[in-house]
Design an enzyme around this catalytic site. Structure first.
Site, short mmCIF file in Angstrom:
data_model
loop_
_atom_site.label_atom_id
_atom_site.label_comp_id
_atom_site.label_asym_id
_atom_site.label_seq_id
_atom_site.Cartn_x
_atom_site.Cartn_y
_atom_site.Cartn_z
N ASN A 8 0.93 -1.10 0.05
CA ASN A 8 -0.06 -0.11 0.02
C ASN A 8 0.70 1.25 0.00
O ASN A 8 2.07 1.26 -0.41
CB ASN A 8 -1.13 0.13 1.04
CG ASN A 8 -2.26 0.65 0.45
OD1 ASN A 8 -2.30 1.97 0.43
ND2 ASN A 8 -3.41 0.08 0.11
N HIS B 45 2.92 -0.01 -3.10
CA HIS B 45 3.34 -1.30 -3.33
C HIS B 45 4.83 -1.43 -3.55
O HIS B 45 5.05 -2.43 -4.43
CB HIS B 45 2.50 -2.19 -4.36
CG HIS B 45 0.98 -2.17 -4.11
ND1 HIS B 45 0.59 -2.36 -2.65
CD2 HIS B 45 -0.13 -2.43 -4.79
CE1 HIS B 45 -0.87 -2.37 -2.60
NE2 HIS B 45 -1.29 -2.55 -3.95
N HIS C 40 -1.89 -9.80 -2.65
CA HIS C 40 -2.77 -8.97 -3.25
C HIS C 40 -3.43 -9.86 -4.18
O HIS C 40 -4.22 -9.26 -5.29
CB HIS C 40 -2.14 -8.23 -4.13
CG HIS C 40 -2.55 -6.85 -4.47
ND1 HIS C 40 -4.04 -6.85 -5.04
CD2 HIS C 40 -2.43 -5.49 -4.21
CE1 HIS C 40 -4.39 -5.44 -5.32
NE2 HIS C 40 -3.55 -4.73 -4.59
N ASP D 32 -11.75 0.93 -0.88
CA ASP D 32 -10.40 0.89 -1.02
C ASP D 32 -9.67 1.46 0.31
O ASP D 32 -9.00 2.48 0.16
CB ASP D 32 -9.90 1.59 -2.27
CG ASP D 32 -8.41 1.31 -2.68
OD1 ASP D 32 -7.69 0.55 -1.91
OD2 ASP D 32 -7.79 1.75 -3.75
N GLU E 240 -6.30 -7.48 1.68
CA GLU E 240 -5.03 -7.52 2.07
C GLU E 240 -4.65 -7.18 3.42
O GLU E 240 -4.74 -6.00 3.91
CB GLU E 240 -4.23 -6.41 1.22
CG GLU E 240 -4.59 -6.50 -0.30
CD GLU E 240 -4.55 -5.34 -1.19
OE1 GLU E 240 -3.50 -4.85 -1.23
OE2 GLU E 240 -5.66 -4.87 -1.64
C1 GLA Z 1 -4.31 -1.62 -3.48
C2 GLA Z 1 -4.57 -0.27 -3.52
C3 GLA Z 1 -5.50 0.38 -4.63
C4 GLA Z 1 -4.92 -0.19 -5.97
C5 GLA Z 1 -4.76 -1.65 -6.01
C6 GLA Z 1 -3.83 -2.11 -7.18
O1 GLA Z 1 -5.42 -2.47 -3.26
O2 GLA Z 1 -5.27 0.15 -2.14
O3 GLA Z 1 -5.90 1.56 -4.65
O4 GLA Z 1 -3.62 0.63 -6.28
O5 GLA Z 1 -3.81 -2.02 -4.86
O6 GLA Z 1 -4.65 -1.68 -8.23
#
Ligand code: GLA
Length: 377
Positions: free
Chosen positions: A107, A133, A207, A277, A342
């Protein structure tokens, strides 16, 4: 000659008994095969784990990625519940972190900057104004070393990667192992371990994008998240620092609720990220893995439970999938056709002194575990 043959027969029989014992403990048989070569010439291996019930998981050394995972429905039919691809080339070319391990920091880190003991470190800014990431070439794009090991739970696949001091701007040589095991209670366990030779920050997760029906949107999956609070974000998805009670918001998943029922509710946080998210602050009880989330797919009856010892979980509803990626079996991955859970420390923790610490020091061990357990009703 006869006694020689007898000795061989005894040896073969003993091996058979030993291997049965190992399998009873862990329930998984593991095979490996070549899975192609990266554009820079590195060979990639694929490991396949099978348990006694017919459940299968496959893991490749590129990105320490969970490539496939089958789970039974209420009639005992197994399907692959992960989004992704069945070939290496697509993982390399199309990305999207399907099933990969992300690191060194899963993240976001605000503006790609953080400090340890007064020294500021600068990371790649690869997501709007922020670092995401692990950077441009995070752990998801590295070829790990793989081997089959015997653990307390039986046979497991262990992946190892040494992230050099300064890689992607992070301090310290970080020695990482990720171990996948599959047991006869239909659960896949991921154990993360790391050590460093300089103070650094670490936040490892997987992920995987799940769809418990195999394809279609995930909006009618029913979700329970064991979290009284979540971490609201700004419009670049960086936590504001607040731990907000979920009560009375579309983020209340304390009782099982269809993912789609409030995803577009008129609530500021839903606009940031285009749905869910967000990091949920898990209700914890001790240091052992506890139930973080339970997902139920009503048509097939598939259930997935997530257990972890991490303090948070990023619930992401695939809002950035936009129908431009074609994945397994020709499936077009539309917006919200997969969800991620995640398990993690909260985003931007290196810059948030009140969040649980992500600092790893020389002499300390980073150890976390997450279990995805499948059943059906
Ligand atoms: C995570 C992030 C999202 C996105 C995904 C990958 O979950 O929080 O915002 O970037 O990874 O697409």
């Amino acid at each position: 000659m006869k006694s020689h043959l007898f000795k061989i027969a005894v040896f073969v029989f003993s091996c058979f008994i030993i291997s049965c014992t190992i399998n009873q403990k862990g329930g998984s048989m593991i095979t490996s095969e070549p899975f192609g070569t990266t554009p820079d010439g590195q060979s990639v291996e694929l490991y396949t784990l099978k348990n006694d019930n017919g459940m299968q998981a496959s893991v490749m050394t590129y990105g320490a990625t969970l490539v496939s995972l089958t789970a039974p429905d209420k009639d005992g039919e197994f399907i692959d519940v992960l989004l992704g691809y069945y070939d290496l080339d697509n993982f390399v070319k199309k990305g999207s972190y399907f099933g990969t391990v992300v690191g060194r920091y899963g993240n976001r880190i605000a503006k790609g900057k953080f400090s340890i003991d007064g020294t500021e470190y600068t990371l790649a800014v690869n997501n709007g104004p922020n670092h995401l990431h692990g950077g441009l070439k995070g752990f998801d794009k590295k070829v790990w070393d793989g081997k089959i090991v015997t653990t307390e739970e039986g046979e497991a696949v262990q992946l190892h990667y040494l992230s050099k001091d300064g890689e992607e701007g992070y301090p310290g040589n970080l020695d990482v192992t990720v171990t996948y095991s599959l047991s006869n209670d239909n659960s896949i366990k991921i154990a993360y371990h790391a050590t460093t030779d300089k103070k650094t920050v670490v936040n490892l997760t997987n992920h995987a994008y799940f769809n418990l029906r195999g394809s279609g949107l995930i909006l009618d999956h029913e979700m329970m998240i064991n979290a009284d609070k979540f971490t609201p974000v700004d419009d670049t998805l960086i936590p504001t620092g607040e731990l907000r009670p979920v009560k009375g918001t579309p983020f209340d998943f304390l009782t099982s609720t269809a993912i789609g029922s409030r995803i577009d509710a008129d609530y500021e946080q839903n606009q940031f990220g285009g749905g869910y998210d967000h990091n949920f602050v898990l209700n914890k009880d001790g240091e052992q893995p506890t139930l973080a989330a339970r997902v139920y797919e009503p048509k097939t009856g598939r259930i997935m439970e997530v257990y972890t010892d991490e303090p948070g979980v990023q619930f992401y509803t695939g809002n950035f999938l936009d129908g431009t990626i074609t994945g397994k079996n020709g499936t077009v991955y539309k917006r919200r056709s997969g969800f991620c859970l995640e398990t993690q420390h909260y985003p931007d923790s290196p810059n948030q002194p009140d969040f649980p610490s992500v600092l790893l020091e020389p002499g300390q061990e980073y150890n976390t575990r997450t279990i995805y357990k499948f059943s059906a009703k």
